[in-house]
Write a protein that holds these residues in place. Structure first.
Motif, PDB file in Angstrom:
ATOM      1  N   GLU A 116       3.099 -21.980 -11.969  1.00  0.00           N
ATOM      2  CA  GLU A 116       1.640 -22.001 -11.896  1.00  0.00           C
ATOM      3  C   GLU A 116       1.072 -20.603 -11.803  1.00  0.00           C
ATOM      4  O   GLU A 116       1.659 -19.709 -11.206  1.00  0.00           O
ATOM      5  CB  GLU A 116       1.243 -22.812 -10.662  1.00  0.00           C
ATOM      6  CG  GLU A 116      -0.211 -22.950 -10.408  1.00  0.00           C
ATOM      7  CD  GLU A 116      -0.474 -23.876  -9.227  1.00  0.00           C
ATOM      8  OE1 GLU A 116      -1.227 -23.453  -8.332  1.00  0.00           O
ATOM      9  OE2 GLU A 116       0.046 -25.003  -9.195  1.00  0.00           O
ATOM     10  N   MET A 117      -0.092 -20.432 -12.415  1.00  0.00           N
ATOM     11  CA  MET A 117      -0.896 -19.217 -12.256  1.00  0.00           C
ATOM     12  C   MET A 117      -2.350 -19.655 -12.142  1.00  0.00           C
ATOM     13  O   MET A 117      -2.678 -20.801 -12.453  1.00  0.00           O
ATOM     14  CB  MET A 117      -0.711 -18.274 -13.446  1.00  0.00           C
ATOM     15  CG  MET A 117      -1.245 -18.828 -14.751  1.00  0.00           C
ATOM     16  SD  MET A 117      -1.134 -17.696 -16.160  1.00  0.00           S
ATOM     17  CE  MET A 117      -2.493 -16.604 -15.808  1.00  0.00           C
ATOM     18  N   HIS A 118      -3.221 -18.752 -11.686  1.00  0.00           N
ATOM     19  CA  HIS A 118      -4.645 -19.072 -11.549  1.00  0.00           C
ATOM     20  C   HIS A 118      -5.481 -18.051 -12.306  1.00  0.00           C
ATOM     21  O   HIS A 118      -5.203 -16.854 -12.267  1.00  0.00           O
ATOM     22  CB  HIS A 118      -5.077 -19.055 -10.079  1.00  0.00           C
ATOM     23  CG  HIS A 118      -4.382 -20.040  -9.235  1.00  0.00           C
ATOM     24  ND1 HIS A 118      -4.600 -20.125  -7.880  1.00  0.00           N
ATOM     25  CD2 HIS A 118      -3.463 -21.002  -9.507  1.00  0.00           C
ATOM     26  CE1 HIS A 118      -3.866 -21.086  -7.362  1.00  0.00           C
ATOM     27  NE2 HIS A 118      -3.151 -21.617  -8.339  1.00  0.00           N
ATOM     28  N   LEU A 119      -6.546 -18.550 -12.943  1.00  0.00           N
ATOM     29  CA  LEU A 119      -7.543 -17.724 -13.629  1.00  0.00           C
ATOM     30  C   LEU A 119      -8.893 -18.001 -13.010  1.00  0.00           C
ATOM     31  O   LEU A 119      -9.170 -19.126 -12.593  1.00  0.00           O
ATOM     32  CB  LEU A 119      -7.638 -18.112 -15.111  1.00  0.00           C
ATOM     33  CG  LEU A 119      -6.372 -18.262 -15.902  1.00  0.00           C
ATOM     34  CD1 LEU A 119      -6.681 -18.812 -17.281  1.00  0.00           C
ATOM     35  CD2 LEU A 119      -5.676 -16.931 -15.985  1.00  0.00           C
ATOM     36  N   ARG A 120      -9.767 -16.998 -12.999  1.00  0.00           N
ATOM     37  CA  ARG A 120     -11.119 -17.217 -12.477  1.00  0.00           C
ATOM     38  C   ARG A 120     -12.146 -16.936 -13.571  1.00  0.00           C
ATOM     39  O   ARG A 120     -12.197 -15.856 -14.141  1.00  0.00           O
ATOM     40  CB  ARG A 120     -11.401 -16.325 -11.277  1.00  0.00           C
ATOM     41  CG  ARG A 120     -12.795 -16.606 -10.682  1.00  0.00           C
ATOM     42  CD  ARG A 120     -13.175 -15.644  -9.572  1.00  0.00           C
ATOM     43  NE  ARG A 120     -12.440 -15.925  -8.358  1.00  0.00           N
ATOM     44  CZ  ARG A 120     -11.920 -14.982  -7.570  1.00  0.00           C
ATOM     45  NH1 ARG A 120     -12.012 -13.713  -7.876  1.00  0.00           N
ATOM     46  NH2 ARG A 120     -11.297 -15.320  -6.472  1.00  0.00           N
ATOM     47  N   HIS A 121     -12.968 -17.946 -13.831  1.00  0.00           N
ATOM     48  CA  HIS A 121     -14.111 -17.818 -14.738  1.00  0.00           C
ATOM     49  C   HIS A 121     -15.144 -16.924 -14.050  1.00  0.00           C
ATOM     50  O   HIS A 121     -15.213 -16.887 -12.816  1.00  0.00           O
ATOM     51  CB  HIS A 121     -14.676 -19.224 -15.011  1.00  0.00           C
ATOM     52  CG  HIS A 121     -15.864 -19.261 -15.888  1.00  0.00           C
ATOM     53  ND1 HIS A 121     -17.145 -19.077 -15.403  1.00  0.00           N
ATOM     54  CD2 HIS A 121     -15.981 -19.461 -17.221  1.00  0.00           C
ATOM     55  CE1 HIS A 121     -17.995 -19.168 -16.406  1.00  0.00           C
ATOM     56  NE2 HIS A 121     -17.314 -19.411 -17.522  1.00  0.00           N
ATOM     57  N   PRO A 122     -15.974 -16.204 -14.796  1.00  0.00           N
ATOM     58  CA  PRO A 122     -16.973 -15.332 -14.165  1.00  0.00           C
ATOM     59  C   PRO A 122     -17.902 -16.023 -13.166  1.00  0.00           C
ATOM     60  O   PRO A 122     -18.440 -15.374 -12.270  1.00  0.00           O
ATOM     61  CB  PRO A 122     -17.773 -14.793 -15.360  1.00  0.00           C
ATOM     62  CG  PRO A 122     -16.801 -14.834 -16.494  1.00  0.00           C
ATOM     63  CD  PRO A 122     -15.959 -16.059 -16.251  1.00  0.00           C
ATOM     64  N   ASP A 123     -18.076 -17.352 -13.272  1.00  0.00           N
ATOM     65  CA  ASP A 123     -18.936 -18.074 -12.331  1.00  0.00           C
ATOM     66  C   ASP A 123     -18.168 -18.718 -11.175  1.00  0.00           C
ATOM     67  O   ASP A 123     -18.708 -19.557 -10.466  1.00  0.00           O
ATOM     68  CB  ASP A 123     -19.750 -19.146 -13.074  1.00  0.00           C
ATOM     69  CG  ASP A 123     -20.861 -18.533 -13.902  1.00  0.00           C
ATOM     70  OD1 ASP A 123     -21.571 -17.649 -13.380  1.00  0.00           O
ATOM     71  OD2 ASP A 123     -21.013 -18.929 -15.072  1.00  0.00           O
ATOM     72  N   GLY A 124     -16.907 -18.331 -10.984  1.00  0.00           N
ATOM     73  CA  GLY A 124     -16.161 -18.814  -9.836  1.00  0.00           C
ATOM     74  C   GLY A 124     -15.381 -20.098 -10.056  1.00  0.00           C
ATOM     75  O   GLY A 124     -14.829 -20.640  -9.105  1.00  0.00           O
ATOM     76  N   HIS A 125     -15.322 -20.604 -11.271  1.00  0.00           N
ATOM     77  CA  HIS A 125     -14.486 -21.768 -11.554  1.00  0.00           C
ATOM     78  C   HIS A 125     -13.042 -21.279 -11.655  1.00  0.00           C
ATOM     79  O   HIS A 125     -12.767 -20.256 -12.282  1.00  0.00           O
ATOM     80  CB  HIS A 125     -14.923 -22.450 -12.852  1.00  0.00           C
ATOM     81  CG  HIS A 125     -16.368 -22.817 -12.853  1.00  0.00           C
ATOM     82  ND1 HIS A 125     -16.907 -23.750 -11.973  1.00  0.00           N
ATOM     83  CD2 HIS A 125     -17.416 -22.353 -13.581  1.00  0.00           C
ATOM     84  CE1 HIS A 125     -18.197 -23.861 -12.197  1.00  0.00           C
ATOM     85  NE2 HIS A 125     -18.534 -23.009 -13.156  1.00  0.00           N
ATOM     86  N   VAL A 126     -12.126 -21.997 -11.006  1.00  0.00           N
ATOM     87  CA  VAL A 126     -10.721 -21.578 -10.961  1.00  0.00           C
ATOM     88  C   VAL A 126      -9.880 -22.554 -11.764  1.00  0.00           C
ATOM     89  O   VAL A 126      -9.979 -23.771 -11.580  1.00  0.00           O
ATOM     90  CB  VAL A 126     -10.215 -21.480  -9.498  1.00  0.00           C
ATOM     91  CG1 VAL A 126      -8.739 -21.130  -9.470  1.00  0.00           C
ATOM     92  CG2 VAL A 126     -11.041 -20.450  -8.728  1.00  0.00           C
ATOM     93  N   PHE A 127      -9.054 -21.998 -12.635  1.00  0.00           N
ATOM     94  CA  PHE A 127      -8.161 -22.815 -13.461  1.00  0.00           C
ATOM     95  C   PHE A 127      -6.730 -22.547 -13.046  1.00  0.00           C
ATOM     96  O   PHE A 127      -6.254 -21.411 -13.113  1.00  0.00           O
ATOM     97  CB  PHE A 127      -8.362 -22.481 -14.945  1.00  0.00           C
ATOM     98  CG  PHE A 127      -9.713 -22.858 -15.440  1.00  0.00           C
ATOM     99  CD1 PHE A 127      -9.926 -24.100 -16.014  1.00  0.00           C
ATOM    100  CD2 PHE A 127     -10.793 -21.999 -15.299  1.00  0.00           C
ATOM    101  CE1 PHE A 127     -11.188 -24.477 -16.441  1.00  0.00           C
ATOM    102  CE2 PHE A 127     -12.052 -22.367 -15.732  1.00  0.00           C
ATOM    103  CZ  PHE A 127     -12.245 -23.612 -16.297  1.00  0.00           C
ATOM    104  N   ARG A 128      -6.088 -23.606 -12.588  1.00  0.00           N
ATOM    105  CA  ARG A 128      -4.661 -23.556 -12.288  1.00  0.00           C
ATOM    106  C   ARG A 128      -3.951 -23.880 -13.594  1.00  0.00           C
ATOM    107  O   ARG A 128      -4.095 -24.976 -14.121  1.00  0.00           O
ATOM    108  CB  ARG A 128      -4.298 -24.579 -11.237  1.00  0.00           C
ATOM    109  CG  ARG A 128      -4.980 -24.340  -9.911  1.00  0.00           C
ATOM    110  CD  ARG A 128      -4.767 -25.475  -8.956  1.00  0.00           C
ATOM    111  NE  ARG A 128      -3.413 -25.442  -8.420  1.00  0.00           N
ATOM    112  CZ  ARG A 128      -3.080 -25.912  -7.227  1.00  0.00           C
ATOM    113  NH1 ARG A 128      -3.995 -26.475  -6.458  1.00  0.00           N
ATOM    114  NH2 ARG A 128      -1.851 -25.845  -6.801  1.00  0.00           N
ATOM    115  N   VAL A 129      -3.241 -22.911 -14.128  1.00  0.00           N
ATOM    116  CA  VAL A 129      -2.505 -23.101 -15.380  1.00  0.00           C
ATOM    117  C   VAL A 129      -1.070 -23.403 -14.984  1.00  0.00           C
ATOM    118  O   VAL A 129      -0.418 -22.590 -14.334  1.00  0.00           O
ATOM    119  CB  VAL A 129      -2.604 -21.859 -16.275  1.00  0.00           C
ATOM    120  CG1 VAL A 129      -1.853 -22.072 -17.579  1.00  0.00           C
ATOM    121  CG2 VAL A 129      -4.065 -21.504 -16.537  1.00  0.00           C
TER     122      VAL A 129
END
Length: 133
Positions: A116-129
């Motif tokens: 797993e890794m995490h990304l953050r959208h500029p508006d604070g939405h977090v995507f666990r990939v």
């Protein structure tokens, strides 16, 4: 109830910036609505996400630079968290580095049997990939 599909809706502050951010991840703009554009959709394969300008849900970046681990904060971001299941987390990681997408958790083998890794959208939405180990 038998659900046939699920489409999350993300509150975003800038439609064009959000379309561009998702395009860096390989998603495509599916449609847009309004003048100026206030609603739209993105698609990757059979998956879609709706984007809504200044409405339909919360948003907001937290102050922590990581979402897990020492010094991490998994509750300060006020946007949506969701998991994207992929075949190769490390390939997505390399793509994100090239595209300068904010990574808040580097690829890690987790105790629940996923990488797993995490990304953050500029508006604070977090995507666990994630991918199954």
């Amino acid at each position: 109830m038998q659900v046939k599909s699920l489409t999350p809706i993300l509150n975003v502050s800038d439609m064009d910036q959000s379309f561009e951010w998702f395009e860096k991840l390989g998603w495509a703009k599916a449609w847009e609505w309004g003048e100026p554009v206030s609603f739209g959709g993105i698609r990757s394969g059979e998956c879609q996400i709706f984007l809504c300008h200044d409405a339909q849900g919360g948003r907001g970046r937290g102050s922590a630079s990581t979402t897990f681990g020492p010094g991490g904060d998994s509750i300060s971001d006020k946007g949506v968290w969701m998991t994207l299941w992929v075949d190769d987390v490390d390939e997505v990681y390399r793509q994100c580095l090239v595209q300068h997408i904010e990574i808040t958790w580097s690829p890690t083998d987790m105790p629940w049997n996923v990488r797993e890794m995490h990304l953050r959208h500029p508006d604070g939405h977090v995507f666990r990939v994630s991918s199954a180990k």
